[in-house]
Design a protein around this motif. Structure first.
Motif, mmCIF file in Angstrom:
data_model
loop_
_atom_site.group_PDB
_atom_site.id
_atom_site.type_symbol
_atom_site.label_atom_id
_atom_site.label_comp_id
_atom_site.label_asym_id
_atom_site.label_seq_id
_atom_site.Cartn_x
_atom_site.Cartn_y
_atom_site.Cartn_z
ATOM 1 N N ARG A 158 11.941 -7.516 7.133
ATOM 2 C CA ARG A 158 12.917 -6.642 7.796
ATOM 3 C C ARG A 158 13.239 -5.424 6.925
ATOM 4 N N GLU A 159 13.371 -5.631 5.623
ATOM 5 C CA GLU A 159 13.651 -4.512 4.717
ATOM 6 C C GLU A 159 12.466 -3.548 4.641
ATOM 7 N N VAL A 160 11.263 -4.087 4.670
ATOM 8 C CA VAL A 160 10.070 -3.231 4.654
ATOM 9 C C VAL A 160 10.020 -2.373 5.912
ATOM 10 N N PHE A 161 10.312 -2.983 7.056
ATOM 11 C CA PHE A 161 10.267 -2.220 8.304
ATOM 12 C C PHE A 161 11.371 -1.169 8.355
ATOM 13 N N GLU A 162 12.509 -1.456 7.767
ATOM 14 C CA GLU A 162 13.568 -0.446 7.678
ATOM 15 C C GLU A 162 13.121 0.728 6.800
ATOM 16 N N ALA A 163 12.450 0.419 5.684
ATOM 17 C CA ALA A 163 11.928 1.477 4.813
ATOM 18 C C ALA A 163 10.842 2.279 5.525
ATOM 19 N N TYR A 164 10.013 1.588 6.299
ATOM 20 C CA TYR A 164 8.967 2.249 7.096
ATOM 21 C C TYR A 164 9.584 3.218 8.090
ATOM 22 N N ALA A 165 10.656 2.774 8.767
ATOM 23 C CA ALA A 165 11.345 3.642 9.727
ATOM 24 C C ALA A 165 11.948 4.857 9.032
ATOM 25 N N ARG A 166 12.575 4.651 7.876
ATOM 26 C CA ARG A 166 13.166 5.778 7.148
ATOM 27 C C ARG A 166 12.093 6.766 6.698
ATOM 28 N N ARG A 206 0.799 -1.227 0.000
ATOM 29 C CA ARG A 206 0.000 0.000 0.000
ATOM 30 C C ARG A 206 0.831 1.277 0.000
ATOM 31 N N PHE A 207 2.031 1.239 0.572
ATOM 32 C CA PHE A 207 2.740 2.493 0.777
ATOM 33 C C PHE A 207 4.198 2.492 0.305
ATOM 34 N N LEU A 208 4.956 1.427 0.534
ATOM 35 C CA LEU A 208 6.404 1.503 0.409
ATOM 36 C C LEU A 208 6.961 0.956 -0.899
ATOM 37 N N ARG A 209 6.373 -0.134 -1.396
ATOM 38 C CA ARG A 209 6.770 -0.726 -2.682
ATOM 39 C C ARG A 209 8.245 -1.142 -2.721
ATOM 40 N N THR A 210 8.742 -1.743 -1.660
ATOM 41 C CA THR A 210 10.136 -2.181 -1.667
ATOM 42 C C THR A 210 10.309 -3.550 -2.314
ATOM 43 N N ARG A 211 9.264 -4.396 -2.220
ATOM 44 C CA ARG A 211 9.322 -5.783 -2.693
ATOM 45 C C ARG A 211 10.416 -6.579 -1.972
ATOM 46 N N GLY A 212 10.752 -6.145 -0.770
ATOM 47 C CA GLY A 212 11.799 -6.828 -0.024
ATOM 48 C C GLY A 212 11.235 -7.706 1.082
#
Length: 290
Positions: free
Chosen positions: A274-282, A265-271
Motif C-alpha cells: 500500500r505504501e509503495v502504491f501511494e509513492a507510485y501515485a505521488r 526498480r524505481f521507488l525504493r520505499t522499502r514499505g
C-alpha cells in the motif's frame, strides 16, 4: 597517441553495446546509461513548472537515449580510426591525405560507416581496419533495428497498462457491494484482474522505460487507479464464497509482486504494498486512490 587512443575508442563502443544489450535484450538494472538518462529526464520534467511536461518525459528520454548511444558509438569508432590516419587509409583523387587526418575527418569516416552510406572517398587500407569498418556498419544497422524493436515493444506495454487502469476505474466507479462481489461472477472478475496485473508486472520488468511515461488522464493512469484494485481485493477477501476469497488472495499476491517490482526498480520505499502504491501515485502526480 596510437594504440592507447584506439583502446579508449574500443572501450566506448563496448560500453554502448553492453548498455543496448541490458536495455533491450536482457533487461536488468545494469543498463546504466539508458537508466540514468530516463531517470534524469523524468526528474527534470517533474521539476519544470510547465503543465504537461511530465507527459513528454518518456518519449523525449527514449529519443535522447538513442541519440546518446549513436553519438557514443560514432565517437568510439572515430577514436579507433584517428591514430592511424592518413597512413592506413586511401583517399579519393583530389583529397590530400595530410589535410584530412584530423579528428573531424575520423568522425566523418565513422559517420559514413555507421550510417552504412559507404561513400568511399576515405577508406581503410590496413588489414584489421578493413574488418573493423564493416563491423561498425553492422552495429549501426543493429542500433537502428534495436530502436525500432524498442519502440514497438514499449508502446504495446503502455497500452496494456492503460487498459488495466481503465478496467479498475470501471470496477471502482460501479461501487460494487460485498454481496455483489460475493458470487461466481465476482471470482471471474477478480481472476481476470489478477491476470492483467501479472502482465503489467512483466511489462515493468521487460520494459522498465515504460514507467517514465506519464498518463495525464486519471482514468488511464495505473498510478491513479491501482489503489482501487487494492480496495477491491480487500473487499472480496471478506466474502463468504470460497472461490471469491481465493481469487481475492490471488489478486493480492499479484499486487504484492507488482509493488515489489515498482519498489526495487524505481521507488525504493522499502514499505508495504500500500505504501509503495501511494509513492507510485505521488510520483506520477496522482495523490489519491481511485
Amino acid at each position: 597517441m596510437g594504440w592507447p587512443v584506439a583502446v579508449v575508442g574500443a572501450v566506448l563502443v563496448l560500453f554502448v553495446l553492453r548498455d543496448v544489450f541490458h536495455t533491450l535484450w536482457h533487461p536488468t538494472r545494469h543498463g546504466g546509461l539508458s537508466r540514468l538518462t530516463m531517470t534524469a529526464m523524468w526528474r527534470l520534467a517533474k521539476a519544470l513548472p510547465r503543465r504537461g511536461a511530465a507527459g513528454l518525459a518518456g518519449p523525449v528520454a527514449m529519443a535522447v537515449v538513442v541519440a546518446v548511444w549513436s553519438l557514443t558509438a560514432v565517437v568510439g569508432w572515430a577514436l579507433i580510426y584517428w591514430p592511424f590516419m592518413p597512413e592506413a587509409f586511401a583517399y579519393a583523387p583530389g583529397l590530400r591525405p595530410d589535410d584530412h587526418a584530423g579528428f573531424e575527418d575520423a568522425l566523418y569516416v565513422s559517420l559514413v560507416h555507421i550510417s552504412t552510406l559507404g561513400l568511399g572517398d576515405i577508406a581503410p587500407t590496413e588489414g584489421w581496419l578493413r574488418i573493423v569498418a564493416p563491423m561498425e556498419s553492422l552495429v549501426g544497422f543493429a542500433l537502428l533495428t534495436a530502436t525500432v524493436a524498442w519502440t514497438l515493444g514499449v508502446f504495446p506495454a503502455l497500452a496494456r497498462r492503460r487498459s488495466l487502469a481503465l478496467r479498475i476505474s470501471h470496477l471502482v466507479r460501479t461501487h460494487p457491494t460485498t454481496d455483489q462481489v460475493d458470487a461466481d461472477a465476482g471470482a471471474a472478475i477478480l481472476d481476470g484482474l489478477a491476470a492483467d496485473v501479472t502482465v503489467v508486472s512483466v511489462d515493468f520488468l521487460q520494459y522498465a522505460e515504460s514507467y517514465y511515461f506519464h498518463d495525464g488522464d486519471r482514468r488511464f493512469s495505473l498510478a491513479g487507479q491501482i489503489a482501487g484494485a487494492v480496495s477491491l481485493a480487500d473487499q472480496a477477501s471478506a466474502a463468504w464464497h470460497p472461490d471469491v476469497r481465493r481469487s481475492a488472495a490471488v489478486v493480492r499476491a499479484a499486487l504484492d509482486d507488482l509493488a515489489a517490482i515498482l519498489d526495487s526498480r524505481f521507488l525504493r520505499t522499502r514499505g508495504s504494498a500500500r505504501e509503495v502504491f501511494e509513492a507510485y501515485a505521488r510520483d506520477h502526480g496522482h495523490l489519491g486512490g481511485a
